[in-house]
Design an enzyme around this catalytic site. Structure first.
Site, PDB file in Angstrom:
ATOM      1  N   LYS A   1      75.467 -45.170 -19.677  1.00 33.06           N
ATOM      2  CA  LYS A   1      74.086 -44.712 -19.886  1.00 33.06           C
ATOM      3  C   LYS A   1      73.146 -45.881 -20.225  1.00 33.06           C
ATOM      4  O   LYS A   1      71.943 -45.783 -20.042  1.00 33.06           O
ATOM      5  CB  LYS A   1      74.052 -43.628 -20.973  1.00 33.06           C
ATOM      6  CG  LYS A   1      74.772 -42.344 -20.514  1.00 33.06           C
ATOM      7  CD  LYS A   1      75.012 -41.350 -21.636  1.00 33.06           C
ATOM      8  CE  LYS A   1      75.767 -40.118 -21.112  1.00 33.06           C
ATOM      9  NZ  LYS A   1      76.261 -39.229 -22.163  1.00 33.06           N
TER      10      LYS A   1
ATOM     11  N   TYR B   1      75.607 -40.788 -31.216  1.00 32.62           N
ATOM     12  CA  TYR B   1      75.478 -39.332 -31.311  1.00 32.62           C
ATOM     13  C   TYR B   1      75.322 -38.851 -32.755  1.00 32.62           C
ATOM     14  O   TYR B   1      74.599 -39.468 -33.526  1.00 32.62           O
ATOM     15  CB  TYR B   1      76.654 -38.650 -30.591  1.00 32.62           C
ATOM     16  CG  TYR B   1      76.766 -39.151 -29.178  1.00 32.62           C
ATOM     17  CD1 TYR B   1      75.725 -38.917 -28.269  1.00 32.62           C
ATOM     18  CD2 TYR B   1      77.832 -39.905 -28.742  1.00 32.62           C
ATOM     19  CE1 TYR B   1      75.788 -39.396 -26.972  1.00 32.62           C
ATOM     20  CE2 TYR B   1      77.900 -40.389 -27.444  1.00 32.62           C
ATOM     21  CZ  TYR B   1      76.869 -40.123 -26.574  1.00 32.62           C
ATOM     22  OH  TYR B   1      76.919 -40.600 -25.301  1.00 32.62           O
TER      23      TYR B   1
ATOM     24  N   TYR C   1      75.894 -39.209 -11.644  1.00 33.09           N
ATOM     25  CA  TYR C   1      76.232 -39.288 -13.072  1.00 33.09           C
ATOM     26  C   TYR C   1      77.758 -39.354 -13.271  1.00 33.09           C
ATOM     27  O   TYR C   1      78.263 -40.184 -14.038  1.00 33.09           O
ATOM     28  CB  TYR C   1      75.620 -38.077 -13.797  1.00 33.09           C
ATOM     29  CG  TYR C   1      76.080 -37.935 -15.228  1.00 33.09           C
ATOM     30  CD1 TYR C   1      75.533 -38.712 -16.244  1.00 33.09           C
ATOM     31  CD2 TYR C   1      77.095 -37.039 -15.569  1.00 33.09           C
ATOM     32  CE1 TYR C   1      75.973 -38.594 -17.556  1.00 33.09           C
ATOM     33  CE2 TYR C   1      77.538 -36.907 -16.884  1.00 33.09           C
ATOM     34  CZ  TYR C   1      76.970 -37.691 -17.866  1.00 33.09           C
ATOM     35  OH  TYR C   1      77.422 -37.581 -19.158  1.00 33.09           O
TER      36      TYR C   1
ATOM     37  N   VAL D   1      83.442 -41.619 -24.186  1.00 31.91           N
ATOM     38  CA  VAL D   1      84.641 -40.843 -24.523  1.00 31.91           C
ATOM     39  C   VAL D   1      85.929 -41.428 -23.934  1.00 31.91           C
ATOM     40  O   VAL D   1      87.013 -40.947 -24.231  1.00 31.91           O
ATOM     41  CB  VAL D   1      84.522 -39.341 -24.154  1.00 31.91           C
ATOM     42  CG1 VAL D   1      83.517 -38.628 -25.022  1.00 31.91           C
ATOM     43  CG2 VAL D   1      84.237 -39.152 -22.669  1.00 31.91           C
TER      44      VAL D   1
ATOM     45  N   SER E   1      80.204 -42.837 -21.270  1.00 32.77           N
ATOM     46  CA  SER E   1      78.782 -42.859 -21.657  1.00 32.77           C
ATOM     47  C   SER E   1      78.218 -44.257 -21.895  1.00 32.77           C
ATOM     48  O   SER E   1      76.999 -44.401 -22.035  1.00 32.77           O
ATOM     49  CB  SER E   1      78.558 -42.026 -22.914  1.00 32.77           C
ATOM     50  OG  SER E   1      78.637 -40.674 -22.594  1.00 32.77           O
TER      51      SER E   1
HETATM   52  O1  DON Z   1      79.574 -36.148 -19.327  1.00 34.71           O
HETATM   53  C1  DON Z   1      80.523 -36.322 -20.087  1.00 34.71           C
HETATM   54  O2  DON Z   1      80.872 -35.476 -20.904  1.00 34.71           O
HETATM   55  C2  DON Z   1      81.262 -37.629 -20.006  1.00 34.71           C
HETATM   56  N1  DON Z   1      81.298 -38.104 -18.646  1.00 34.71           N
HETATM   57  C3  DON Z   1      80.631 -38.704 -20.843  1.00 34.71           C
HETATM   58  C4  DON Z   1      80.510 -38.330 -22.302  1.00 34.71           C
HETATM   59  C5  DON Z   1      80.616 -39.485 -23.217  1.00 34.71           C
HETATM   60  O3  DON Z   1      81.190 -40.499 -22.917  1.00 34.71           O
HETATM   61  C6  DON Z   1      80.078 -39.289 -24.578  1.00 34.71           C
HETATM   62  N2  DON Z   1      80.394 -40.452 -25.402  1.00 34.71           N
HETATM   63  N3  DON Z   1      80.897 -40.663 -26.403  1.00 34.71           N
END
Ligand code: DON
Length: 304
Positions: A66, A240, A188, A258, A63
């Site tokens: 983003k 978050y 994405y 993540v 993320s």
């Molecule tokens: O879409 C997802 O769930 C992951 N590719 C990215 C989520 C993420 O990194 C949230 N961050 N802490």
């Protein structure tokens, strides 16, 4: 200030925290990462660089990407961004669906998954080859032509990303995704799979510490106002549902992924990247958050 000495101290202090939390195994290709990895890197706008541990090892930025796509969407001058995405913290998990129905398919902010899908959709509407454009952009700001997607991670998420697809189709039903959902999600998943090191990341996001301009090349990426606003969104939405606790402990605009990475900005001074794969319930690196808290305690570098 001797940043290298401070980072060396943090490397000692952080040992008891390594391995805490849970590696993001909902993306199968990330499940096997060694949980005790730890790296940290800083780049200052004046050209100082310090790093410790596994700071040169690539990991999945997830993320954190983003911020890249939000910057690109803002640079594309799309007038409709803030009609389609909010600017408020969500108070729920990054992949929660619950608010989307209540709020007519308008995601709370560009950093939760649904918000990032809309931002990526905007890029897909403006740019013919969005994946190539993302690669070109990230290579330019990090000054590293070797940066690439991790195609195995992207494929792993494509195969298991049903929750992301559900969000995409749900927003499409409200008219808030303009391109084909599978095409937007393909971009994405690739942006999330970008494989970079702490050292790459702290260099890449220096423009957010320097009013939208890369300090070494003086290349303007976005106007100062846009850079300030991305920092504001990182502070209020970047971590978050633990954004309040994070602001209390660290007090810097930040964005997690993540994969265990976190990028933090000290406006006017530096960009920091930290990596440790064990995550909190909110999906933020536990040891990474602790390392940033220690850094702020040792240096006093907080926006408050
Ligand atoms: O879409 C997802 O769930 C992951 N590719 C990215 C989520 C993420 O990194 C949230 N961050 N802490």
């Amino acid at each position: 200030m001797n940043y290298q000495a401070i980072l060396n101290q943090i490397q000692k202090d952080i040992k008891p925290y390594l391995g805490q939390g849970k590696v993001a195994d909902y993306i199968p290709a990330l499940a096997g990462i060694d949980p005790i990895k730890f790296g940290m890197s800083i780049h200052t706008v004046d050209g100082i660089h310090a790093h410790i541990g596994d700071a040169q090892e690539n990991f999945s930025i997830q993320s954190i990407s983003k911020i890249l796509t939000l910057t690109m969407a803002i640079a594309a001058n799309d007038a409709g961004i803030w009609k389609r995405v909010g600017r408020e913290p969500s108070g729920s998990k990054f992949n929660s669906l619950i608010q989307l129905e209540l709020e007519q398919g308008i995601p709370r902010n560009p950093f939760i998954n649904a918000g990032a899908h809309v931002i990526t959709d905007i890029i897909c509407s403006h740019i013919r080859e969005p994946k190539e454009a993302i690669l070109e952009f990230v290579r330019m700001i990090s000054m590293n032509d070797q940066i690439d997607f991790d195609y195995a991670v992207a494929q792993s998420e494509r195969e298991t990303g049903n929750r992301n697809l559900a969000m995409g189709y749900f927003m499409k039903s409200f008219g808030n995704i303009h391109n084909k959902v599978r095409e937007v999600l393909d971009v994405y998943f690739h942006q999330c799979s970008l494989s970079m090191s702490c050292s790459d990341l702290s260099k890449a996001f220096l423009y957010l510490a320097n009013e939208g301009v890369i300090p070494s090349s003086e290349k303007a990426i976005i106007p100062k106002k846009a850079s300030d606003r991305i920092n504001a969104l990182m502070l209020t939405c970047g971590m978050y549902d633990s954004v309040g606790d994070f602001a209390y402990r660290v007090g810097l605009p930040s964005k997690s992924g993540v994969g265990g990475g976190i990028v933090s900005i000290v406006p006017g001074e530096m960009s920091i990247a930290v990596w440790s794969p064990g995550l909190s319930e909110s999906g933020n690196s536990l040891a990474g958050t602790k390392a940033l808290e220690l850094f702020v305690n040792y240096t006093g570098k907080t926006i408050f």
